[in-house]
Write an enzyme that holds these catalytic residues in place. Structure first.
Site, short mmCIF file in Angstrom:
data_model
loop_
_atom_site.label_atom_id
_atom_site.label_comp_id
_atom_site.label_asym_id
_atom_site.label_seq_id
_atom_site.Cartn_x
_atom_site.Cartn_y
_atom_site.Cartn_z
N TYR A 158 1.32 4.86 -2.67
CA TYR A 158 1.50 6.28 -2.30
C TYR A 158 2.86 6.78 -2.79
O TYR A 158 3.00 7.96 -3.09
CB TYR A 158 1.39 6.48 -0.78
CG TYR A 158 -0.02 6.29 -0.23
CD1 TYR A 158 -1.08 5.99 -1.06
CD2 TYR A 158 -0.27 6.43 1.13
CE1 TYR A 158 -2.35 5.82 -0.55
CE2 TYR A 158 -1.54 6.26 1.64
CZ TYR A 158 -2.58 5.94 0.79
OH TYR A 158 -3.84 5.78 1.31
N HIS A 214 -9.53 0.31 -11.35
CA HIS A 214 -9.19 1.32 -10.34
C HIS A 214 -7.74 1.75 -10.45
O HIS A 214 -7.42 2.92 -10.52
CB HIS A 214 -9.49 0.80 -8.94
CG HIS A 214 -8.84 1.59 -7.85
ND1 HIS A 214 -9.26 2.85 -7.49
CD2 HIS A 214 -7.76 1.31 -7.07
CE1 HIS A 214 -8.48 3.30 -6.53
NE2 HIS A 214 -7.57 2.39 -6.26
N PHE A 215 -6.84 0.78 -10.48
CA PHE A 215 -5.44 1.24 -10.45
C PHE A 215 -4.94 1.70 -11.81
O PHE A 215 -3.90 2.34 -11.88
CB PHE A 215 -4.50 0.26 -9.72
CG PHE A 215 -4.30 -1.09 -10.31
CD1 PHE A 215 -3.68 -1.27 -11.51
CD2 PHE A 215 -4.70 -2.22 -9.60
CE1 PHE A 215 -3.47 -2.54 -12.02
CE2 PHE A 215 -4.50 -3.49 -10.10
CZ PHE A 215 -3.88 -3.64 -11.32
N HIS A 216 -5.71 1.43 -12.87
CA HIS A 216 -5.32 2.09 -14.12
C HIS A 216 -5.73 3.57 -14.10
O HIS A 216 -5.07 4.40 -14.72
CB HIS A 216 -5.89 1.37 -15.34
CG HIS A 216 -5.03 0.18 -15.72
ND1 HIS A 216 -5.15 -1.05 -15.12
CD2 HIS A 216 -4.00 0.07 -16.59
CE1 HIS A 216 -4.23 -1.87 -15.63
NE2 HIS A 216 -3.53 -1.22 -16.51
N HIS A 224 0.80 -1.21 0.00
CA HIS A 224 0.00 0.00 0.00
C HIS A 224 0.84 1.27 0.00
O HIS A 224 0.61 2.14 -0.83
CB HIS A 224 -1.07 0.01 1.09
CG HIS A 224 -2.07 1.07 0.80
ND1 HIS A 224 -3.00 0.96 -0.20
CD2 HIS A 224 -2.21 2.32 1.29
CE1 HIS A 224 -3.69 2.08 -0.29
NE2 HIS A 224 -3.23 2.93 0.60
N ARG A 268 -10.10 -10.72 -12.27
CA ARG A 268 -8.85 -10.09 -12.68
C ARG A 268 -7.80 -11.19 -12.81
O ARG A 268 -8.04 -12.34 -12.45
CB ARG A 268 -8.42 -9.04 -11.67
CG ARG A 268 -7.96 -9.61 -10.35
CD ARG A 268 -7.66 -8.54 -9.35
NE ARG A 268 -6.35 -7.93 -9.58
CZ ARG A 268 -5.66 -7.27 -8.64
NH1 ARG A 268 -6.16 -7.16 -7.44
NH2 ARG A 268 -4.51 -6.73 -8.91
N ARG A 269 -6.65 -10.83 -13.31
CA ARG A 269 -5.47 -11.67 -13.39
C ARG A 269 -5.60 -12.85 -14.35
O ARG A 269 -4.71 -13.13 -15.11
CB ARG A 269 -5.08 -12.27 -12.02
CG ARG A 269 -4.64 -11.25 -11.03
CD ARG A 269 -3.87 -11.90 -9.90
NE ARG A 269 -3.48 -10.90 -8.91
CZ ARG A 269 -4.11 -10.71 -7.76
NH1 ARG A 269 -5.13 -11.47 -7.46
NH2 ARG A 269 -3.69 -9.79 -6.94
#
Lengths: 77, 457
Positions: B210, B357-359, B206, B422-423
């Protein structure tokens, strides 16, 4: 992007590109000294980590089931 | 002084772009030649998620530190060491991934085993980054000794916060790799504690995200105001936001493990609460950025309600690319709150929603800001100029990237809500009816993917 990068590195005309670092407002309030008390903030950080992780990690170690042998299939090595 | 490490940073950024290219090609062209899907997926995750970002960030931070507090010759030499060690580690890990010896995805979850060299490579990357960390600390220390009683420059302060976070967080992954994975993959230990390895990974994982975000914040707080012709709104606010991000970045890893058996629900809940604290510095940042925009516009004499907004330098790619990144962080951040909520997480956990989300957050918010930085940093270092033609090309690049990512990420979000995993590689899951609802979104992602690979090359 890669094309632009190569252009900027090797082919763009010579010159000086500004390194833009902004300044503070002239009439800004002075920044409190407390914000630069590194010992204090690092101590709080570590304290929070110890609080959030010590007990659960201890439990994970205590109650863990038997470990797993490595798997190379279906994916892996 | 700064000219001296021209080579250093440009090499880093150069490496970054080359790797980007590799991904584009491997993602699209190598697959037909019988290379495993999971190998490609690992390459994509490791190269873009770990290598490109880390190299860019460390190079950018060195340049920030050099500009604000200075870099001695000795430190520059040490910086080269950090660069070469990280590069060696990267090459080791990449070779293993590319030869199919480490198709373990970038989270390298146990009990999937990779070749030991892969883990050694990871360890070297981390060790190399630690050298960079201590050089940055030393730089600030020397500056503070020479300028007693003064507050340190804002950007140097921010870099230091980011590096403190990085060094504390990467301890977790270092322990996991050195103590758990390496002996296990070499066969010295027969078994591995899966839950412990995953907990240590997310203790690091995590703060890692950041670590990608904070350099973007540095640019938003302290560089964008200059580009739009304004001033920093509040130095103390920026510093406080960074401190809060440091405090609430690490004791939160369980929100990635909400469905994990073996962790007490109370502790998951406590870490979820700590996770949500991050909303405060994030909203502070949003407020501060838009306040800067407005204050700057008003000072320039735009009096209408939104005149200051219309007159922002939209045609300057150094502004436009990071701005799109900021906008993307609005849905990106909201999605993050959904992911970290225990109940809602149950719906989207391990679906492609998370990938969507993380894209948004990594590939749009952080990477577009990094591109915006590259447009002035590279010519600054190579002693060249960003010509109007290249500026225009940059704008086209940013916009195509945006459109592609938006289509792809939206499709991922929807498909995830419908339960698309996913994956995993394509599967019909024994012909389940639910699977049919995923297909059109899968196709939308594919075409969008082609679309956004265009601007990256």
């Amino acid at each position: 992007m890669v094309y632009i990068f190569i252009q900027l590195t090797f082919f763009a005309p010579r010159g000086v590109e500004e390194y833009p670092i902004a300044e503070e407002e002239e009439d800004a309030e002075p920044t409190p000294k407390l914000l630069e008390n590194w010992v204090l903030w690092i101590a709080i950080t570590i304290g929070l980590i110890l609080f959030a992780y010590t007990i659960p990690v201890f439990e994970i170690l205590q109650h863990s089931p038997p470990g797993s042998p490595p798997f190379d299939w279906p994916i892996g090595k | 002084m700064a000219f001296m490490y021209v080579t250093f940073t440009s090499l880093l950024v150069g490496g970054l772009m080359g790797l980007l290219q590799t991904f584009v090609r491997s993602g699209k062209y190598t697959l037909p030649f019988g290379i495993d899907y999971y190998t490609i997926l690992t390459v994509h995750g490791v190269i873009l998620g770990l290598v490109m970002t880390t190299f860019f960030i460390i190079g950018f931070q060195f340049s920030l530190m050099g500009k604000t507090v200075g870099l001695t010759d000795k430190q520059r030499k040490a910086a080269w060491w950090s660069f070469w060690i990280m590069l060696a580690g990267t090459i080791m890990a990449s070779v293993m991934v590319l030869t199919g010896q480490a198709s373990v995805l970038y989270t390298f979850y146990a009990p999937l085993r990779a070749h030991p060299v892969f883990y050694f490579g990871l360890a070297l990357v981390i060790i190399g980054s630690w050298i960079a960390v201590f050089i940055n600390f030393r730089q600030l220390y020397l500056w503070r000794k020479a300028n007693k009683g003064q507050k340190s420059p804002l950007l140097a302060y921010m870099v230091t916060i980011n590096m403190i976070m990085w060094v504390i967080a990467s301890l977790g992954v270092a322990v996991s790799v050195l103590v758990l994975f390496i002996p296990w993959s070499l066969g010295y230990t027969a078994t591995i504690n899966v839950l412990l390895s995953r907990t240590l990974f997310w203790y690091f994982g995590h703060p890692l995200v950041y670590f990608w975000l904070l350099p973007a914040y540095m640019a938003w707080y302290a560089i964008i105001p200059k580009i739009i012709g304004g001033k920093i709104l509040s130095d103390s606010l920026a510093r406080l936001a960074f401190i809060l991000l440091l405090l609430f970045s690490i004791p939160v890893g369980f929100h990635h493990q909400l469905t994990e058996p073996g962790i007490d629900a109370t502790w998951k809940f406590i870490q979820v609460v700590l996770t949500f604290m991050v909303v405060i510095p994030t909203l502070m940042t949003a407020f501060s950025i838009f306040a800067t925009f407005e204050a700057t516009g008003r000072k320039k004499g735009y009096t209408t309600l939104f005149g200051w907004f219309r007159k922002l330098p939209w045609k300057d790619v150094r502004f436009l690319a990071p701005f799109i990144g900021m906008v993307a962080f609005i849905p990106g951040g909201a999605g993050g709150i959904i992911n970290a909520s225990h109940q809602m997480n149950a719906l989207i956990h391990n679906t492609i929603w998370v990938t969507g989300h993380f894209h948004l957050t990594a590939a749009m918010t952080s990477v577009l800001t990094f591109f915006g930085i590259t447009y002035w940093l590279v010519p600054h270092l190579t002693g060249r100029r960003l010509t109007p033609r290249l500026n225009k090309l940059g704008i086209i690049q940013s916009l195509t990237w945006t459109v592609g990512m938006l289509i792809m990420s939206t499709a991922m979000h929807i498909q995830g809500l419908l339960g698309g995993p996913r994956r995993s590689n394509f599967s019909e899951y024994a012909g389940g009816a639910q699977v049919d609802t995923w297909i059109s979104y899968q196709m939308a992602q594919e075409s969008a993917d082609r679309f956004s690979s265009l601007p990256s090359s």
